[in-house]
Design a protein around this motif. Structure first.
Motif, mmCIF file in Angstrom:
data_model
loop_
_atom_site.group_PDB
_atom_site.id
_atom_site.type_symbol
_atom_site.label_atom_id
_atom_site.label_comp_id
_atom_site.label_asym_id
_atom_site.label_seq_id
_atom_site.Cartn_x
_atom_site.Cartn_y
_atom_site.Cartn_z
ATOM 1 N N LEU A 165 -7.542 0.489 -10.489
ATOM 2 C CA LEU A 165 -7.560 -0.002 -9.109
ATOM 3 C C LEU A 165 -6.751 0.889 -8.182
ATOM 4 C CD1 LEU A 165 -7.346 -3.865 -9.606
ATOM 5 C CD2 LEU A 165 -9.308 -2.535 -8.810
ATOM 6 N N ASN A 166 -5.692 1.485 -8.701
ATOM 7 C CA ASN A 166 -4.892 2.401 -7.897
ATOM 8 C C ASN A 166 -5.739 3.576 -7.430
ATOM 9 O OD1 ASN A 166 -2.395 2.532 -6.746
ATOM 10 N ND2 ASN A 166 -1.332 3.229 -8.570
ATOM 11 N N THR A 219 -8.406 2.279 -4.834
ATOM 12 C CA THR A 219 -7.862 1.888 -3.529
ATOM 13 C C THR A 219 -6.905 2.944 -2.990
ATOM 14 O OG1 THR A 219 -6.045 0.630 -4.534
ATOM 15 C CG2 THR A 219 -8.078 -0.580 -4.033
ATOM 16 N N SER A 220 -7.036 4.171 -3.448
ATOM 17 C CA SER A 220 -6.088 5.228 -3.063
ATOM 18 C C SER A 220 -6.066 5.495 -1.564
ATOM 19 C CB SER A 220 -6.386 6.520 -3.830
ATOM 20 O OG SER A 220 -7.680 6.996 -3.515
ATOM 21 N N ASP A 221 -7.134 5.181 -0.875
ATOM 22 C CA ASP A 221 -7.155 5.362 0.581
ATOM 23 C C ASP A 221 -6.372 4.276 1.306
ATOM 24 O OD1 ASP A 221 -8.717 7.607 0.297
ATOM 25 O OD2 ASP A 221 -10.602 6.548 0.665
ATOM 26 N N TYR A 222 -5.969 3.257 0.580
ATOM 27 C CA TYR A 222 -5.231 2.137 1.149
ATOM 28 C C TYR A 222 -3.868 2.062 0.455
ATOM 29 C CZ TYR A 222 -9.955 1.167 2.581
ATOM 30 O OH TYR A 222 -11.206 1.287 3.101
ATOM 31 N N ALA A 225 -1.733 -0.828 -1.556
ATOM 32 C CA ALA A 225 -2.557 -2.034 -1.451
ATOM 33 C C ALA A 225 -2.317 -3.003 -2.602
ATOM 34 C CB ALA A 225 -4.037 -1.665 -1.391
ATOM 35 N N ILE A 226 -2.051 -2.518 -3.816
ATOM 36 C CA ILE A 226 -1.985 -3.424 -4.963
ATOM 37 C C ILE A 226 -0.577 -3.587 -5.539
ATOM 38 C CG2 ILE A 226 -4.374 -3.007 -5.598
ATOM 39 C CD1 ILE A 226 -3.403 -1.210 -7.829
ATOM 40 N N TYR A 254 -9.272 -6.684 -5.235
ATOM 41 C CA TYR A 254 -9.055 -5.259 -4.979
ATOM 42 C C TYR A 254 -10.306 -4.427 -5.234
ATOM 43 C CZ TYR A 254 -4.231 -6.563 -4.531
ATOM 44 O OH TYR A 254 -3.067 -7.148 -4.122
ATOM 45 N N TYR A 255 -11.109 -4.821 -6.179
ATOM 46 C CA TYR A 255 -12.346 -4.085 -6.475
ATOM 47 C C TYR A 255 -13.269 -4.093 -5.257
ATOM 48 C CZ TYR A 255 -16.554 -2.605 -8.994
ATOM 49 O OH TYR A 255 -17.669 -1.934 -9.405
ATOM 50 N N TYR A 257 -12.115 -4.644 -2.189
ATOM 51 C CA TYR A 257 -11.225 -4.378 -1.043
ATOM 52 C C TYR A 257 -11.835 -3.390 -0.056
ATOM 53 C CZ TYR A 257 -6.649 -3.626 1.193
ATOM 54 O OH TYR A 257 -5.603 -3.578 2.058
ATOM 55 N N THR A 258 -12.403 -2.306 -0.585
ATOM 56 C CA THR A 258 -12.912 -1.248 0.277
ATOM 57 C C THR A 258 -14.270 -1.579 0.880
ATOM 58 O OG1 THR A 258 -13.874 -0.103 -1.615
ATOM 59 C CG2 THR A 258 -11.660 0.550 -0.949
#
Length: 122
Positions: free
Chosen positions: A64-65, A68-71, A74-75, A115-116, A118-119
């Motif tokens: 997930l990291n 969601t690296s653009d955010y 986030a986690i 989170y999956y 999230y984007t």
């Protein structure tokens, strides 16, 4: 098989996983259960079995990291729960009978899905 360089065999798994778990302009990302099924069923067919097993041992937090690296950050608040499980654990839980899933496992599924997807929120 073994004639394919190790880097190519690793990249094959990562590329397929990225392709099917990324939103494209022509389709949504695949649900994680189906994505992991494709990887798992590809053992010794399309993918090196040992590398699939290694991939399935990657922590959910780490996956997930990356996703969601653009955010940034986030986690972070759910880091402890997400580090307790790996992709193989998640796949097994998702394939369990619903009445056999514990509260902690349900929380994991809900947190992962948050989170999956999230984007893809708009």
């Amino acid at each position: 098989g073994e004639e394919i360089p190790l880097g190519g065999r690793i990249l094959a798994i990562c590329d397929v996983f990225d392709a099917i778990t990324s939103k494209r302009h022509y389709r949504n990302k695949m649900e994680i259960k189906e994505a992991l099924k494709i990887i798992d069923e590809g053992k010794n067919k399309h993918f090196d079995e040992n590398l699939v097993n290694t991939f399935m041992n990657v922590s959910i937090y780490d996956i997930l990291n990356v996703m969601t690296s653009d955010y940034s950050d986030a986690i972070k608040k759910d880091e402890i729960l997400l580090q307790q499980f790996n992709l193989g654990d998640l796949y097994a839980i998702l394939n369990s009978e619903e009445n056999a899933i514990t509260k902690n496992q349900k929380k994991l599924i809900d947190t992962f899905n948050k989170y999956y997807h999230y984007t893809t929120r708009g």
